[in-house]
Scaffold this active site. Structure first.
Site, PDB file in Angstrom:
ATOM      1  N   SER A   1     -36.686 -63.861 -81.588  1.00 27.05           N
ATOM      2  CA  SER A   1     -37.764 -64.840 -81.491  1.00 27.05           C
ATOM      3  C   SER A   1     -39.132 -64.193 -81.376  1.00 27.05           C
ATOM      4  O   SER A   1     -39.635 -63.640 -82.334  1.00 27.05           O
ATOM      5  CB  SER A   1     -37.487 -65.793 -80.333  1.00 27.05           C
ATOM      6  OG  SER A   1     -38.336 -66.908 -80.393  1.00 27.05           O
TER       7      SER A   1
ATOM      8  N   ASP B   1     -46.037 -56.735 -91.480  1.00 28.40           N
ATOM      9  CA  ASP B   1     -46.822 -57.335 -92.558  1.00 28.40           C
ATOM     10  C   ASP B   1     -48.250 -56.824 -92.584  1.00 28.40           C
ATOM     11  O   ASP B   1     -48.892 -56.792 -93.648  1.00 28.40           O
ATOM     12  CB  ASP B   1     -46.812 -58.865 -92.434  1.00 28.40           C
ATOM     13  CG  ASP B   1     -45.480 -59.462 -92.866  1.00 28.40           C
ATOM     14  OD1 ASP B   1     -44.540 -58.689 -93.143  1.00 28.40           O
ATOM     15  OD2 ASP B   1     -45.371 -60.705 -92.923  1.00 28.40           O
TER      16      ASP B   1
ATOM     17  N   LYS C   1     -33.907 -65.161 -85.122  1.00 27.73           N
ATOM     18  CA  LYS C   1     -34.220 -66.510 -84.622  1.00 27.73           C
ATOM     19  C   LYS C   1     -35.638 -66.861 -85.048  1.00 27.73           C
ATOM     20  O   LYS C   1     -36.604 -66.379 -84.484  1.00 27.73           O
ATOM     21  CB  LYS C   1     -34.091 -66.586 -83.099  1.00 27.73           C
ATOM     22  CG  LYS C   1     -34.355 -67.989 -82.541  1.00 27.73           C
ATOM     23  CD  LYS C   1     -34.104 -68.040 -81.045  1.00 27.73           C
ATOM     24  CE  LYS C   1     -34.262 -69.466 -80.525  1.00 27.73           C
ATOM     25  NZ  LYS C   1     -35.644 -69.961 -80.613  1.00 27.73           N
TER      26      LYS C   1
END
Length: 430
Positions: A331, A342, A356
């Site tokens: 999560s 990224d 998740k």
């Protein structure tokens, strides 16, 4: 948290961090059976479903323009018939309150979503207590497999009752007192472990290759759960371990960075292994402190409504960085890893994360019960939803530890092979 306020905490993840419980017996099996029979019959017994919701004359409920007409006279009659059969023939006495709570839980069981649930008033109060970093418990980190419902200890804190009793990471929790650990959601199970200081809780444990089942009686104590730990390693490399993303994590992280920079930190390792997540606001604040201006994460609900979280240009860290991840990094930890990846702001080392990629909302109801509902998916800055897939490391390194494992010695990060690999990679960045 105030009533009616949508809480952006990922409660499931935060609860997994705190192994705590108040020993109170409930007929969970009974309500579960009734829930399975009556999965869509909640509104026969509930007066108001959503806070501020309305009951329509036809028996359905509406909330902000959304209606749910699942209860008609035939359904109501069947609910009463089923309840009467249970009260007449079930081998133990059952109260109407237990049957009613089973209906409420059944509605959410029908979603087949391990992260959505109904909480009684008592369960909700326990969940709110779990937001505190201090509690009477045993000092370990739990995680539950959403498919098998198996519960595993993923971390034992130094100097805690769990460590003193001999519990270890990777131990499987079979029973808590007389409760099958797989019979309920983790958020409910932990309420049976937390309890009065100096009282004891019985845990039945399985340890791979050591023993099939063994009883541990662990004395509860007041436990201060650290969310951030830090230390200097070598050659100007600092290590920051984030155990969860709680309310104090961002402030503690900033203090740790400043202290390490005072000690000469020029490169940084951030350890997210076995970090099951926590509060989205917390991880966003940490990433805002690290990253330059840009998108951190965004969420989308089923209507396509998009909410973005961004880093501003007021502060960012220009430090070579390695981030350690593993299969228990979930999560918010994956939000962190995805943003670092990224933005090409560091190297990910370890093994693939949990996977998740959904967000829960907690909403109190008028009678002081509450619901937790998966309301959106989250996406990394480049638009990837990692739910069910996880995030692959840039450099895959299996965990290996060459230090002492006697249960008494403090963890030596210099003997941790994933940490050693991170140090080697950072040294290449000179």
């Amino acid at each position: 948290m105030e009533q009616g306020q949508e809480d952006r905490e990922d409660i499931q993840d935060r609860e997994a961090v705190l192994l705590r419980a108040d020993h109170r017996f409930s007929k969970g099996v009974l309500t579960g059976v009734l829930a399975a029979v009556c999965v869509m019959l909640l509104l026969a017994a509930v007066g108001v479903f959503w806070l501020h919701g309305r009951i329509s004359p036809g028996g359905g409920a509406s909330y902000e323009g959304v209606s749910a007409n699942i209860v008609d006279s035939s359904v109501r009659n069947k609910v009463h018939e089923l309840a009467a059969l249970i009260k007449a023939y079930y081998y133990e006495d059952v109260t109407e309150e237990e049957l009613t709570e089973g209906l409420y839980k059944g509605l959410f069981a029908s979603l087949e979503d391990p992260y959505s649930a109904y909480y009684t008033q008592e369960e909700y109060e326990e969940m709110m207590i779990s937001a505190s970093a201090q509690y009477n418990g045993i000092g370990a980190v739990l995680q539950q497999d959403p498919d098998t419902m198996e519960v595993r200890i993923v971390k034992v804190y130094d100097g805690t009752p769990a460590q003193e009793a001999g519990l270890k990471a990777q131990d499987m929790v079979v029973m808590v007192e007389d409760i099958d650990a797989r019979s309920m959601e983790l958020s409910e199970l932990v309420t049976h472990i937390r309890g009065k200081e100096n009282s004891s809780v019985r845990l039945l444990i399985t340890r791979d290759e050591k023993f099939k089942e063994r009883e541990f009686f662990v004395k509860r104590a007041q436990v201060d759960v650290p969310t951030v730990e830090s230390m200097m390693m070598e050659d100007g490399i600092g290590l920051i371990v984030i155990n969860e993303f709680g309310k104090a994590t961002a402030a503690d992280f900033k203090e740790a960075v400043k202290a390490l920079q005072t000690d000469g930190m020029e490169k940084m390792i951030i350890d997210l292994r076995d970090n099951p997540g926590g509060m989205m606001d917390s991880v966003v604040e940490v990433l805002d402190y690290i990253l330059p201006e840009g998108l951190i994460v965004y969420t989308e609900d089923k209507y396509g409504n998009r909410q973005e979280e961004k880093s501003d240009a007021q502060h960012y860290l220009e430090l070579p960085m390695a981030v350690l991840i593993n299969g228990n990094s979930a999560s918010c930890s994956e939000i962190f890893a995805g943003a670092i990846r990224d933005h090409d702001y560091g190297v990910l080392i370890g093994t693939k994360t949990f996977g998740k990629g959904v967000v829960q909302t907690v909403r109190p109801l008028a009678d002081n019960s509450a619901i937790k509902l998966t309301t959106a998916k989250y996406f990394t800055p480049k638009g990837e939803n990692i739910h069910g897939t996880g995030i692959e490391p840039d450099i895959e390194v299996a965990y290996k530890y060459s230090g002492k494992r006697d249960g008494k010695s403090a963890y030596d990060y210099t003997k941790d092979h994933q940490v050693r690999r991170a140090i080697r990679e950072l040294k290449k960045m000179d």
